[in-house]
Every structure is written in structure tokens, then in C-alpha cells.
Design a protein around this motif. Structure first.
Motif, PDB file in Angstrom:
ATOM      1  N   PRO A 159       0.186  -2.596   6.020  1.00 43.63           N
ATOM      2  CA  PRO A 159      -0.148  -3.048   4.665  1.00 43.63           C
ATOM      3  C   PRO A 159      -1.142  -4.208   4.660  1.00 43.63           C
ATOM      4  O   PRO A 159      -1.886  -4.380   3.687  1.00 43.63           O
ATOM      5  CB  PRO A 159       1.205  -3.500   4.098  1.00 43.63           C
ATOM      6  CG  PRO A 159       2.227  -2.824   4.921  1.00 43.63           C
ATOM      7  CD  PRO A 159       1.640  -2.637   6.270  1.00 43.63           C
ATOM      8  N   SER A 160      -1.171  -4.978   5.744  1.00 42.47           N
ATOM      9  CA  SER A 160      -2.066  -6.131   5.820  1.00 42.47           C
ATOM     10  C   SER A 160      -3.408  -5.814   6.463  1.00 42.47           C
ATOM     11  O   SER A 160      -4.298  -6.671   6.504  1.00 42.47           O
ATOM     12  CB  SER A 160      -1.397  -7.265   6.607  1.00 42.47           C
ATOM     13  OG  SER A 160      -0.246  -7.732   5.945  1.00 42.47           O
ATOM     14  N   ASP A 174       3.588 -16.080  -2.493  1.00 47.07           N
ATOM     15  CA  ASP A 174       3.952 -16.148  -3.908  1.00 47.07           C
ATOM     16  C   ASP A 174       4.351 -17.569  -4.320  1.00 47.07           C
ATOM     17  O   ASP A 174       5.323 -17.781  -5.057  1.00 47.07           O
ATOM     18  CB  ASP A 174       5.090 -15.165  -4.227  1.00 47.07           C
ATOM     19  CG  ASP A 174       4.567 -13.765  -4.503  1.00 47.07           C
ATOM     20  OD1 ASP A 174       3.335 -13.596  -4.633  1.00 47.07           O
ATOM     21  OD2 ASP A 174       5.397 -12.834  -4.577  1.00 47.07           O
ATOM     22  N   THR A 191      11.960  -9.433  -1.696  1.00 47.40           N
ATOM     23  CA  THR A 191      10.897  -8.505  -2.085  1.00 47.40           C
ATOM     24  C   THR A 191      11.323  -7.062  -1.833  1.00 47.40           C
ATOM     25  O   THR A 191      12.371  -6.784  -1.246  1.00 47.40           O
ATOM     26  CB  THR A 191       9.623  -8.805  -1.285  1.00 47.40           C
ATOM     27  OG1 THR A 191       9.875  -8.588   0.114  1.00 47.40           O
ATOM     28  CG2 THR A 191       9.161 -10.246  -1.499  1.00 47.40           C
ATOM     29  N   GLN A 195       5.826  -3.691  -3.584  1.00 43.03           N
ATOM     30  CA  GLN A 195       5.551  -4.898  -4.369  1.00 43.03           C
ATOM     31  C   GLN A 195       4.301  -5.595  -3.822  1.00 43.03           C
ATOM     32  O   GLN A 195       4.090  -5.666  -2.622  1.00 43.03           O
ATOM     33  CB  GLN A 195       6.759  -5.839  -4.291  1.00 43.03           C
ATOM     34  CG  GLN A 195       6.590  -7.153  -5.038  1.00 43.03           C
ATOM     35  CD  GLN A 195       7.825  -8.038  -4.893  1.00 43.03           C
ATOM     36  OE1 GLN A 195       8.925  -7.548  -4.617  1.00 43.03           O
ATOM     37  NE2 GLN A 195       7.646  -9.324  -5.090  1.00 43.03           N
ATOM     38  N   THR A 196       3.467  -6.101  -4.722  1.00 42.23           N
ATOM     39  CA  THR A 196       2.272  -6.836  -4.312  1.00 42.23           C
ATOM     40  C   THR A 196       2.553  -8.337  -4.361  1.00 42.23           C
ATOM     41  O   THR A 196       3.035  -8.846  -5.382  1.00 42.23           O
ATOM     42  CB  THR A 196       1.072  -6.504  -5.221  1.00 42.23           C
ATOM     43  OG1 THR A 196       0.778  -5.108  -5.116  1.00 42.23           O
ATOM     44  CG2 THR A 196      -0.159  -7.299  -4.800  1.00 42.23           C
ATOM     45  N   THR A 198       1.175 -12.418  -3.136  1.00 42.28           N
ATOM     46  CA  THR A 198       0.019 -13.245  -2.808  1.00 42.28           C
ATOM     47  C   THR A 198       0.325 -14.044  -1.555  1.00 42.28           C
ATOM     48  O   THR A 198       1.261 -14.854  -1.535  1.00 42.28           O
ATOM     49  CB  THR A 198      -0.325 -14.204  -3.955  1.00 42.28           C
ATOM     50  OG1 THR A 198      -0.625 -13.442  -5.133  1.00 42.28           O
ATOM     51  CG2 THR A 198      -1.526 -15.069  -3.592  1.00 42.28           C
ATOM     52  N   GLN A 210      -4.698 -13.942  -0.644  1.00 35.71           N
ATOM     53  CA  GLN A 210      -4.922 -12.523  -0.401  1.00 35.71           C
ATOM     54  C   GLN A 210      -3.753 -11.721  -0.959  1.00 35.71           C
ATOM     55  O   GLN A 210      -2.585 -12.106  -0.798  1.00 35.71           O
ATOM     56  CB  GLN A 210      -5.063 -12.239   1.099  1.00 35.71           C
ATOM     57  CG  GLN A 210      -6.239 -12.929   1.774  1.00 35.71           C
ATOM     58  CD  GLN A 210      -7.570 -12.264   1.447  1.00 35.71           C
ATOM     59  OE1 GLN A 210      -7.734 -11.635   0.408  1.00 35.71           O
ATOM     60  NE2 GLN A 210      -8.533 -12.386   2.340  1.00 35.71           N
ATOM     61  N   LYS A 211      -4.067 -10.614  -1.637  1.00 33.52           N
ATOM     62  CA  LYS A 211      -3.051  -9.730  -2.199  1.00 33.52           C
ATOM     63  C   LYS A 211      -2.670  -8.660  -1.165  1.00 33.52           C
ATOM     64  O   LYS A 211      -3.534  -7.953  -0.642  1.00 33.52           O
ATOM     65  CB  LYS A 211      -3.569  -9.041  -3.469  1.00 33.52           C
ATOM     66  CG  LYS A 211      -3.966  -9.998  -4.584  1.00 33.52           C
ATOM     67  CD  LYS A 211      -2.749 -10.659  -5.209  1.00 33.52           C
ATOM     68  CE  LYS A 211      -3.140 -11.501  -6.426  1.00 33.52           C
ATOM     69  NZ  LYS A 211      -1.967 -12.159  -7.045  1.00 33.52           N
ATOM     70  N   VAL A 212      -1.369  -8.567  -0.894  1.00 37.02           N
ATOM     71  CA  VAL A 212      -0.873  -7.562   0.053  1.00 37.02           C
ATOM     72  C   VAL A 212       0.220  -6.757  -0.626  1.00 37.02           C
ATOM     73  O   VAL A 212       1.176  -7.322  -1.173  1.00 37.02           O
ATOM     74  CB  VAL A 212      -0.311  -8.221   1.336  1.00 37.02           C
ATOM     75  CG1 VAL A 212       0.264  -7.145   2.270  1.00 37.02           C
ATOM     76  CG2 VAL A 212      -1.380  -9.028   2.045  1.00 37.02           C
ATOM     77  N   THR A 213       0.062  -5.426  -0.603  1.00 36.71           N
ATOM     78  CA  THR A 213       1.111  -4.539  -1.107  1.00 36.71           C
ATOM     79  C   THR A 213       2.066  -4.238   0.037  1.00 36.71           C
ATOM     80  O   THR A 213       1.684  -3.618   1.037  1.00 36.71           O
ATOM     81  CB  THR A 213       0.514  -3.239  -1.669  1.00 36.71           C
ATOM     82  OG1 THR A 213      -0.383  -3.566  -2.737  1.00 36.71           O
ATOM     83  CG2 THR A 213       1.619  -2.326  -2.192  1.00 36.71           C
TER      84      THR A 213
END
Length: 353
Positions: A159-160, A174, A191, A195-196, A198, A210-213
Motif C-alpha cells: 500500500p505504501s 493522522d 484502523t 482506510q486512508t 495521513t 502522504q496519503k496511504v490507503t
């Protein structure tokens, strides 16, 4: 009829033999052999200076008082090296071997046939830099500096992947501050996969969001995962520099670590003694074996060392030829090394090989 044909059989034999000898002697003088000559190399006190340059220096805020004080002449922690002579001829090799200060080794042991000299030198230089990094981590961990969390490996499909980068320092998730593994695990505990979040990182001196789902991993339960190999390591608020030119390989790691502990820990590890040693080190403080231990012991004794720290896995070889006046101390870990130095300061004898 030529002059050669008029010679007797004995004369012809002498002429042919003489000519062959000239050819062989010429080859022995001029043609390199597939061996290198290995000899004792330079040795440097990591607590002192080389010329006008301090071996270990610090810069920035938070440097402990006294860490930058000059220590030349107040006890030694010497790293040791070997010297390699390449391109030697047969005559040169015989002379070097006869001197008793050189060992001959197959050239491929140091210069693999599938690599250029430049490639080998580059690999040795990188190994030296890696040893400095491991020494810094091991020393700061020993001195209980606070931990930080970095991004390590990022597998393909993670995911990253393409979002975070190796060596990003994770400082928040977050909005929750991240300082170690425990705080990162706590921030991810609530989590869910998909879920996304920060992730706040420090990268190249800048703070980046950075946004990671998040993905999933049954091995860690129902929570979301970043899909990274997180690395926890201690960090100082100041910069550490180790300055030694034209030195390669990882074998000075132990002595660099001890030098950093001495300089940053506020305690003279040597007690005024001349101590030398060798050994690789990893971030967890494990001391590994090296090559050329006998030659490094010679270099240390000739420089004035009276004690030598030997990696445990090198002890059997070290015992085959101990220079007069040199006491050996066996070390398998950083804790072994610091305990050996403490024993010496107290006037005792540490465990030997």
C-alpha cells in the motif's frame, strides 16, 4: 654452417639453457603473478586526529559537554588495517615473503575476476560507510538515545509503494506523534484495511504529508497495515562525522563504536592505555570476524598497543602468532568490549582468546 651447428652437444645445451634462463628470469622480473602481497597497514586512534583533522566530530545542538575536547595523547582506541600490494612479480613476491612482514594470497581473494579494481574499491568504500552507520546506531543505542522510526523495505504491491520512500522518518500518523514502534503500532491499532490515513514523514530535511490507503495482513489481525518494513533506531539531535580517507571495508566498526561511546558517554574508556582492535559491528552490537587479524595485530603492536580486542570468531587464528607484549581480549558483542575495557581500567585481565 652456422656457429651454433659447429658447437658441441654440451655447448648447444648450454646456449639453449642459458637462453631459456634469460627468458624465465625476464618473466620473473616483469610478469605479474596471480597473487597479492598482504602486510600490516596503517592504524589510527579514533579518539584523536589524522594530521589536522579530527577522526570523530560533532556538529549541531545537543552535543554533550566535553565530547569535542581534544583527546590526543590521553589513551588510544586504534582501528587497524592491512595493506594490499597488487601487480607483483615472482621476484618481488619472493622478496616480500622472505621479509616476514608479508603474506601471499590468491589475487581473486581480494579482486574477484568478474569485477574491476574500481568496482572492488567502490564496494569497499561502501562497506566502510555502512560500518560507520552501524557504529553510530550501536553507540547511540548503547547510550540510550531516543528511538525514531524509519521506513525500511517497501515490497512490490505494498500500500505504501510509490508513496513512502525508504529512509523516510515517520513522525506522525493522522496527527498522532510517532516516536517508536510502540507509538506506530498504537496509531494503527484502531484502523481498518481500505482506510486512508495521513502519514507524516521527514524526507530530505522537509516534513511531508502522504496519503496511504491501508492494506491487510491476517498475521497482525483486523487492523490496517502500511505494508512496510519499519526500522527503529536511535537518533542524536546533532550530526556525527567520521573522517578517514582511503580506508575501505567494514572491519573498523567496533573501534568506531567504542570511540563514539567514549566521546559521547562522558567516560574515558581507555584509562590512559593504548588499546587497539578490529571487528565488524551491526546495529545490535554484535561483533563479527574480519580478515588479516595476524597482520593487524602486528600493526597494532608496532604502533605501541599493549591490548588488542579480537572478534571471538578470529581467536583461533589470532593465537597462532601473538606479538610479544600484546594482550588479547575476546569480544563477541559490544557489551563484551566495554566490559573488557572496564576490567582493564580496574587493573584486571579480561577474558582472552
Amino acid at each position: 654452417m652456422s656457429w651454433f651447428s659447429r658447437l658441441s652437444l654440451r655447448g648447444r645445451t648450454l646456449v639453449v639453457g642459458g637462453a631459456a634462463s634469460v627468458v624465465l628470469v625476464g618473466a620473473a622480473v616483469a610478469v605479474p603473478i596471480p597473487y597479492v602481497a598482504v602486510s600490516p597497514g596503517v592504524t589510527y586512534n579514533v579518539l584523536g586526529s589524522v594530521g589536522d583533522t579530527r577522526v570523530i566530530t560533532f556538529a549541531g545542538d545537543g552535543v554533550p559537554a566535553g565530547a569535542d575536547a581534544a583527546r590526543d595523547g590521553e589513551g588510544n582506541l586504534n582501528m587497524t588495517t592491512i595493506s594490499i600490494s597488487d601487480g607483483i612479480t615472482l621476484f618481488e613476491s619472493l622478496g616480500l615473503w622472505a621479509s616476514g612482514r608479508f603474506a601471499l594470497a590468491p589475487r581473486e581473494d581480494y579482486f574477484p575476476p568478474d569485477q574491476t579494481v574500481e568496482q572492488v574499491e567502490a564496494q569497499n568504500a561502501q562497506a566502510f560507510r555502512d560500518s560507520q552507520s552501524a557504529a553510530e546506531i550501536a553507540a547511540l543505542r548503547y547510550l540510550n538515545y531516543p528511538n525514531v522510526v524509519y521506513v525500511g523495505d517497501i515490497p512490490d504491491g505494498s500500500p505504501s509503494s510509490g508513496v513512502l520512500q525508504p529512509q523516510d522518518r515517520i513522525v506522525g500518523l493522522d496527527g498522532a506523534p510517532i516516536s517508536d514502534f510502540a507509538s506506530l503500532q498504537a496509531a494503527l491499532a484502531g484502523t481498518a484495511p481500505g482506510q486512508t490515513v495521513t502519514v507524516t514523514v521527514e524526507r530530505d530535511g522537509q516534513t511531508v504529508d502522504q496519503k496511504v490507503t491501508l492494506g491487510s495482513n491476517p498475521a497482525v489481525g483486523q487492523q490496517g497495515v502500511l505494508g512496510i518494513g519499519a526500522v527503529q533506531r536511535p537518533q542524536a539531535p546533532f550530526d556525527i562525522t567520521i573522517s578517514l580517507e582511503r580506508i575501505g571495508g567494514p572491519s573498523a566498526g567496533l573501534m568506531f563504536t567504542l570511540g563514539l561511546i567514549d566521546r559521547l558517554g562522558g567516560q574515558d574508556l581507555t584509562g590512559g592505555r593504548f588499546i587497539a582492535g578490529t571487528g565488524t559491528i551491526d546495529a545490535d552490537g554484535n561483533v563479527g570476524p574480519i580478515g588479516g587479524v595476524l597482520l593487524k595485530m602486528i600493526a597494532a603492536r608496532e604502533a605501541g598497543a599493549t591490548e588488542f580486542l579480537v572478534p571471538a570468531d578470529n581467536c583461533a587464528e589470532a593465537l597462532t602468532q601473538v606479538p610479544d607484549g600484546l594482550q588479547l581480549a575476546k569480544v563477541a558483542t559490544l557489551a563484551d568490549a566495554t566490559q573488557a575495557l572496564a576490567t582493564l581500567r580496574a587493573g584486571g585481565t579480561p577474558p582472552g582468546c
